[in-house]
Design an enzyme around this catalytic site. Structure first.
Site, PDB file in Angstrom:
ATOM      1  N   CYS A  59      -8.783  84.942 -76.014  1.00 27.75           N
ATOM      2  CA  CYS A  59      -9.634  85.725 -75.123  1.00 27.75           C
ATOM      3  C   CYS A  59      -8.865  86.056 -73.858  1.00 27.75           C
ATOM      4  O   CYS A  59      -9.453  86.543 -72.896  1.00 27.75           O
ATOM      5  CB  CYS A  59     -10.902  84.948 -74.793  1.00 27.75           C
ATOM      6  SG  CYS A  59     -10.592  83.535 -73.725  1.00 27.75           S
ATOM      7  N   CYS A  62      -6.308  81.811 -71.266  1.00 26.45           N
ATOM      8  CA  CYS A  62      -5.166  80.977 -70.880  1.00 26.45           C
ATOM      9  C   CYS A  62      -4.186  81.777 -70.034  1.00 26.45           C
ATOM     10  O   CYS A  62      -3.583  81.253 -69.101  1.00 26.45           O
ATOM     11  CB  CYS A  62      -4.493  80.376 -72.112  1.00 26.45           C
ATOM     12  SG  CYS A  62      -5.539  79.136 -72.917  1.00 26.45           S
ATOM     13  N   CYS A 154      -7.371  76.726 -78.427  1.00 21.08           N
ATOM     14  CA  CYS A 154      -7.285  77.540 -79.644  1.00 21.08           C
ATOM     15  C   CYS A 154      -5.941  77.358 -80.332  1.00 21.08           C
ATOM     16  O   CYS A 154      -5.864  77.372 -81.558  1.00 21.08           O
ATOM     17  CB  CYS A 154      -7.488  79.018 -79.322  1.00 21.08           C
ATOM     18  SG  CYS A 154      -9.100  79.391 -78.645  1.00 21.08           S
ATOM     19  N   CYS A 187      -9.705  74.226 -72.546  1.00 18.56           N
ATOM     20  CA  CYS A 187     -10.160  75.608 -72.670  1.00 18.56           C
ATOM     21  C   CYS A 187     -10.593  76.117 -71.305  1.00 18.56           C
ATOM     22  O   CYS A 187     -11.679  75.788 -70.870  1.00 18.56           O
ATOM     23  CB  CYS A 187     -11.327  75.680 -73.653  1.00 18.56           C
ATOM     24  SG  CYS A 187     -11.920  77.333 -73.966  1.00 18.56           S
ATOM     25  N   HIS A 225     -13.458  59.246 -69.164  1.00 23.21           N
ATOM     26  CA  HIS A 225     -14.533  58.333 -68.805  1.00 23.21           C
ATOM     27  C   HIS A 225     -14.036  57.175 -67.926  1.00 23.21           C
ATOM     28  O   HIS A 225     -14.738  56.723 -67.019  1.00 23.21           O
ATOM     29  CB  HIS A 225     -15.124  57.808 -70.116  1.00 23.21           C
ATOM     30  CG  HIS A 225     -16.307  56.917 -69.984  1.00 23.21           C
ATOM     31  ND1 HIS A 225     -17.517  57.345 -69.497  1.00 23.21           N
ATOM     32  CD2 HIS A 225     -16.474  55.605 -70.301  1.00 23.21           C
ATOM     33  CE1 HIS A 225     -18.382  56.335 -69.521  1.00 23.21           C
ATOM     34  NE2 HIS A 225     -17.775  55.272 -70.005  1.00 23.21           N
ATOM     35  N   CYS A 228     -13.668  58.628 -64.369  1.00 26.76           N
ATOM     36  CA  CYS A 228     -14.711  59.516 -63.866  1.00 26.76           C
ATOM     37  C   CYS A 228     -15.355  58.943 -62.604  1.00 26.76           C
ATOM     38  O   CYS A 228     -15.718  57.769 -62.566  1.00 26.76           O
ATOM     39  CB  CYS A 228     -15.782  59.711 -64.933  1.00 26.76           C
ATOM     40  SG  CYS A 228     -17.078  60.835 -64.384  1.00 26.76           S
ATOM     41  N   CYS A 252     -24.529  60.016 -63.890  1.00 26.58           N
ATOM     42  CA  CYS A 252     -23.746  60.218 -65.116  1.00 26.58           C
ATOM     43  C   CYS A 252     -24.395  61.288 -66.004  1.00 26.58           C
ATOM     44  O   CYS A 252     -25.618  61.354 -66.125  1.00 26.58           O
ATOM     45  CB  CYS A 252     -23.650  58.898 -65.871  1.00 26.58           C
ATOM     46  SG  CYS A 252     -22.975  59.082 -67.521  1.00 26.58           S
ATOM     47  N   CYS A 258     -22.355  64.735 -72.158  1.00 26.75           N
ATOM     48  CA  CYS A 258     -20.976  64.525 -71.722  1.00 26.75           C
ATOM     49  C   CYS A 258     -20.123  63.854 -72.799  1.00 26.75           C
ATOM     50  O   CYS A 258     -20.498  62.853 -73.381  1.00 26.75           O
ATOM     51  CB  CYS A 258     -20.931  63.687 -70.453  1.00 26.75           C
ATOM     52  SG  CYS A 258     -19.261  63.585 -69.787  1.00 26.75           S
ATOM     53  N   CYS A 267      -8.607  65.381 -66.105  1.00 23.77           N
ATOM     54  CA  CYS A 267      -9.505  66.267 -65.336  1.00 23.77           C
ATOM     55  C   CYS A 267     -10.167  65.566 -64.145  1.00 23.77           C
ATOM     56  O   CYS A 267     -10.382  66.184 -63.106  1.00 23.77           O
ATOM     57  CB  CYS A 267     -10.585  66.858 -66.246  1.00 23.77           C
ATOM     58  SG  CYS A 267      -9.942  68.010 -67.466  1.00 23.77           S
ATOM     59  N   CYS A 279     -15.456  70.430 -64.194  1.00 23.74           N
ATOM     60  CA  CYS A 279     -16.728  70.546 -64.914  1.00 23.74           C
ATOM     61  C   CYS A 279     -17.762  69.537 -64.398  1.00 23.74           C
ATOM     62  O   CYS A 279     -18.863  69.920 -63.982  1.00 23.74           O
ATOM     63  CB  CYS A 279     -16.501  70.367 -66.406  1.00 23.74           C
ATOM     64  SG  CYS A 279     -15.226  71.459 -67.069  1.00 23.74           S
ATOM     65  N   CYS A 286     -18.815  67.191 -69.659  1.00 28.22           N
ATOM     66  CA  CYS A 286     -17.509  67.492 -70.267  1.00 28.22           C
ATOM     67  C   CYS A 286     -17.762  67.899 -71.713  1.00 28.22           C
ATOM     68  O   CYS A 286     -18.481  67.224 -72.441  1.00 28.22           O
ATOM     69  CB  CYS A 286     -16.600  66.263 -70.205  1.00 28.22           C
ATOM     70  SG  CYS A 286     -15.124  66.414 -71.240  1.00 28.22           S
ATOM     71  N   CYS A 289     -12.914  69.484 -74.295  1.00 26.75           N
ATOM     72  CA  CYS A 289     -12.066  70.584 -74.773  1.00 26.75           C
ATOM     73  C   CYS A 289     -10.613  70.191 -75.003  1.00 26.75           C
ATOM     74  O   CYS A 289      -9.857  70.992 -75.521  1.00 26.75           O
ATOM     75  CB  CYS A 289     -12.199  71.804 -73.871  1.00 26.75           C
ATOM     76  SG  CYS A 289     -11.518  71.630 -72.227  1.00 26.75           S
TER      77      CYS A 289
END
Ligand code: SF4
Ligand code: SF4
Lengths: 348, 517
Positions: A59, A62, A154, A187, A225, A228, A252, A258, A267, A279, A286, A289
């Site tokens: 798409c 990226c 992808c 993603c 996790h 987080c 949470c 999640c 992340c 996110c 989450c 991804c």
């Protein structure tokens, strides 16, 4: 400082570049001296290293993510550091002019190949570029590449979202078996990871340390996790039920679906868009991804999953022991927490 | 003698597009557009949790990221009967608004400008501006090193290419500056969206992002910088080029489509659903007359598309049954029509529907609604978005200040057993609609009608060409090896092909006379 001044002041340009190299080596946990090696390797190269960027069933997200790079400046990256010979969304040429650029670079050999998007396994003709099937374009371009970076969900594993469609999109490693492939799932691809991986490869001539799924440990070595910021709420059994309630704002997100307990990514520590947010920071669960299960295996996305039966199967094998210990503990807590949640409901 | 040329891939667009044109006496006589990719997102949604649709369809396009997410959330809101609270609507508007502020300038500088300037004229810059001198030395360095990618290779400049060193060097400087600005606009959207592209926070019923003063202050800071760029650099450049070196092109008929335009309207301004920053309306041949949009008048033709049948169906009843052997068909893109007319969508359509004063003034002065006008409309629209975003930001800041923030209709989070919904809105590239059918709590059918399908569509059963095909006809191509005007026209539509293509296969049976860049 504006870009123009930056370009004007050569000294500063150089200082920024070294600073960037230091950041790259820090990302990979390399000693400070390594920054100098990177800078040296990049400068010593008489020519800027060539990069070919292919897009399959994608798409362009990226590519857009790569274009969101702010540090180092994109202009420096595009004009000063790498030689981006082929990139459908950015390059000046079109049609045969574009194809020639790719073929010429392929003849030279030794380039970095970045692949965005999946390759349809159901039928080669589901994705063609310039009249050729994308699989063919990929196979011929891979031949003389020094290294292949599969950028985004992808291009890795089961093909991310197109992987769940009838086209059966699959990642690069399904088709290319005889070359080193570095997988950078999420993603879209995280721009800092991509740029750092390219730079690392250019300086050291090899792929960074990776897990069994060929993801660099520096980015994918730990479970989301575990890092987080909402983990404390998880332990306390505080689960967000209503996005409007300021009191629940940092609760949470497990009950909202999640996938953090199954997902290996940095992340939680390295946010998106140069630290703007991420996110979970935006109250969104989450979606996992960076995992091979994304998307099909993680759907539905917004319902609590039965994460505790499946964890053992999906974890990164390298750290499975640790994860499994963690999972047992997690299971116990959630069990208790689940009761807490239900208990609250009952009282209403 | 007529000669067919094919441009594939068309670069600097989203997705994989091939365009074939037939040239006779130095002009385009006929045109066909084809897409080359199948991902099947509509099909993969069948049988899934409807709430996944907004997440999955966001991945239809990474460039106008968020637009599909938004249209899908609107369709789900409709199907779930959710009433999005004001703060939720404002957060959505601010995420999308920032994305448009990223997308429009990026389209102008990074996807289009190279069609209009002779980059190498930078080397001839003789002025004393330190910034421009730096740009010159940068480019000269690249030339000396023999490596000017990604600015080369390219088509040889033609009579329309601007080669004045001062203008070109300024444009290249702004190209570089805009690399940074578009990234910052994405950062602005990420503050409320979690990440960009592919924001995480827009869901059915509103948004998951509870805004704080700190976030809104950060947003405001970047907005100031982006707005200044839009006003002082982007719009000025468009005016300078459009009224200067490109005036002749602007007042020519190069790139004019069929004079039918459509806008669904976008960015709900207040709690009233009819109060849109970008108004809805249809223009049918007369630029001064705006008609109300009737969604029932939308059908999708497949006469020349590789799908079974000949019927023109309503999107909600749409089917995607591939038939690769169909006679006459040459594209996997469907042909949406409004009252059986091919409608141009996008910034030009929206600014005409809005009767934007500046644009209408230009039209009165002889500017034709062609390739250059599309760029002008896009720039004018960016100004409108800056105003909208500023107003919404003030409103939301007021709410957060009072602690009066409701972002989500949580009473409608659970999936209805059966329902239908539609979400009609605007993406940077034009009118965007999502349709959903829910049965047994799962998606039974999901259809998208996207800007690329409107603009890039093939002929319909009445043999009416799609807007881009129409716009290509008559374009001067004095040198078939350098079909600059063809790519200029294509790119002025800002094609987004990955969303236009429901299902696509390669062309295997047509032998073109010859194929060039
Ligand atoms: S379940 Fe998700 S939100 Fe909750 S602590 Fe784990 S990663 Fe964080
Ligand atoms: S938090 Fe989860 S869904 Fe979001 S980018 Fe990281 S891995 Fe992907």
């Amino acid at each position: 400082m504006g870009l123009l001044e930056e370009l004007a002041a050569k000294q500063i340009e150089r200082r920024d570049f070294v600073k960037f190299c230091a950041a790259v080596s820090a990302v990979f946990g390399m000693p400070k001296a390594f920054a100098k090696d990177i800078a040296f390797a990049a400068e010593a190269a008489t020519k800027k290293p060539a990069v070919i960027w292919l897009e399959g069933q994608d798409c362009a997200g990226c590519s857009e993510s790569f274009l969101a790079t702010l540090n180092p400046s994109l202009a420096e990256l595009l004009l000063g550091t790498i030689s981006l010979r082929y990139h459908e969304t950015v390059m000046a040429g079109a049609g045969a002019v574009a194809e020639e650029a790719r073929l010429k670079t392929m003849e030279e050999g030794g380039y970095v190949l970045v692949v965005e998007g999946s390759i349809p396994a159901a039928d080669d003709r589901f994705c063609t570029v310039g009249g050729k099937s994308f699989k063919e374009v990929l196979t011929e371009t891979a031949k003389n590449a020094a290294v292949i970076i599969a950028a985004g969900s992808c291009a890795t594993f089961n093909g991310g979202i197109p992987g769940a469609s009838p086209s059966k999109g699959r990642g690069v490693a399904y088709f290319i078996k005889d070359k080193p492939i570095i997988n950078l799932p999420t993603c879209p691809v995280k721009p800092a990871r991509l740029v750092a991986t390219i730079m690392y490869y250019l300086a050291s001539g090899k792929a960074p340390a990776m897990d069994k799924l060929n993801r660099p440990l520096a980015f994918y070595g730990e479970l989301l996790h575990d890092n987080c910021p909402r983990r404390g709420q998880f332990e306390a059994g505080h689960f967000l039920q209503d996005w409007n309630d300021p009191a629940q704002r940092d609760y949470c997100l497990l009950l909202k679906g999640c996938k953090g307990p199954k997902t290996y990514t940095d992340c939680a520590k390295v946010w998106w868009n140069e630290g703007a947010n991420w996110c979970i920071g935006a109250g969104a669960p989450c979606a996992g991804c960076s995992q091979p299960e994304f998307y099909g295996g993680f759907s539905p996305l917004y319902d609590k999953q039965d994460i505790f039966n499946g964890v053992g199967k999906s974890v990164n094998i390298d750290t499975a022991g640790k994860a499994l210990v963690g999972v047992a503990a997690v299971g116990a807590v959630v069990h208790g927490a689940g009761r807490l949640v239900l208990g609250n409901k009952d009282k209403k | 003698m007529a000669q067919k040329i094919k441009i594939d891939p068309v670069t600097r667009i989203e997705g994989h597009l091939g365009v074939t044109v037939e040239i006779e006496n130095g002009k385009v006589k006929d045109a066909w557009s084809e897409g080359n990719m199948f991902r099947g997102l509509e099909v993969l949604l069948k049988g899934r949790d409807p709430r996944d649709a907004s997440y999955v369809t966001d991945r239809v396009c990474g460039v106008c990221s968020g637009s599909h997410n938004w249209a899908s959330a609107l369709a789900l809101d409709d199907a779930f009967g959710a009433d999005v609270p004001d703060a939720g609507r404002l957060v959505r508007n601010l995420i999308l608004g920032a994305m448009w502020l990223h997308d429009h300038p990026l389209h102008f500088y990074h996807l289009s400008a190279l069609d209009y300037i002779d980059v190498m004229a930078v080397a001839k810059y003789k002025g004393n501006d330190p910034g421009l001198k730096a740009v010159r030395s940068k480019i000269v360095k690249l030339v000396q090193a023999g490596d000017t990618a990604p600015l080369t290779p390219r088509y040889a400049p033609d009579e329309w290419n601007v080669s004045d060193p001062e203008l070109v060097t300024t444009a290249v400087a702004h190209y570089l500056q805009c690399l940074e600005i578009q990234a910052k606009a994405k950062r602005m959207a990420a503050l409320l969206g979690g990440k960009i592209p592919h924001n995480a926070s827009i869901v059915v019923g509103g948004t998951t992002m509870y805004p704080t003063m700190q976030t809104l202050d950060a947003y405001r800071g970047i907005l100031a910088e982006v707005a200044a760029f839009v006003k002082n650099v982007y719009v000025k450049d468009v005016v300078t080029f459009g009224t200067g070196p490109l005036l002749k092109l602007a007042t020519s008929n190069v790139g004019v489509s069929g004079l039918n335009y459509l806008s669904y309207g976008g960015f709900q301004n207040s709690s009233s659903k009819d109060d849109m920053l970008l108004p809805a309306g249809a223009i049918l041949g007369n630029l001064g007359s705006i008609e109300k949009v009737d969604p029932e008048a939308i059908t999708e033709h497949v006469a020349y598309s590789w799908y079974d049948g000949d019927a023109a169906l309503q999107p909600a009843q749409g089917e995607t049954a591939v038939n690769r052997d169909k006679d006459k068909a040459y594209s996997f893109i469907k042909a949406p029509r409004y009252q059986d007319k091919a409608m141009e969508v996008g910034p030009l359509a929206r600014m005409l529907v809005a009767q934007n004063e500046t644009l209408m003034g230009l039209v009165e002065k002889g500017v034709k609604p062609g390739a250059v006008a599309r760029h002008a409309a896009r720039a004018l629209e960016t100004l409108t978005i800056v105003d909208g975003v500023t107003k919404w930001l003030d409103e939301l800041t007021g709410m957060v200040g009072k602690g009066d923030v409701k972002i989500h209709d949580d009473s409608k989070w659970n999936v209805p057993d059966s329902s239908t919904g539609k979400g009609l809105t605007e993406a940077p590239r034009g009118a965007l609609g999502h349709w959903i059918n829910i049965k047994g709590g799962k998606i039974e059918n999901y259809q998208l009608v996207v800007p690329g399908t409107w603009n890039m569509s093939p002929r319909d059963k009445n043999n009416v060409r799609g807007p881009m095909e129409q716009a290509l006809i008559g374009a001067p191509v004095p040198d078939a090896k350098n079909p600059n005007n063809v790519v200029r026209i294509i790119r002025s539509f800002d094609p987004c092909i990955s969303c236009a293509v429901h299902i696509i296969e390669p062309k295997t049976n047509e032998i073109l006379k010859f194929q060039i860049g």
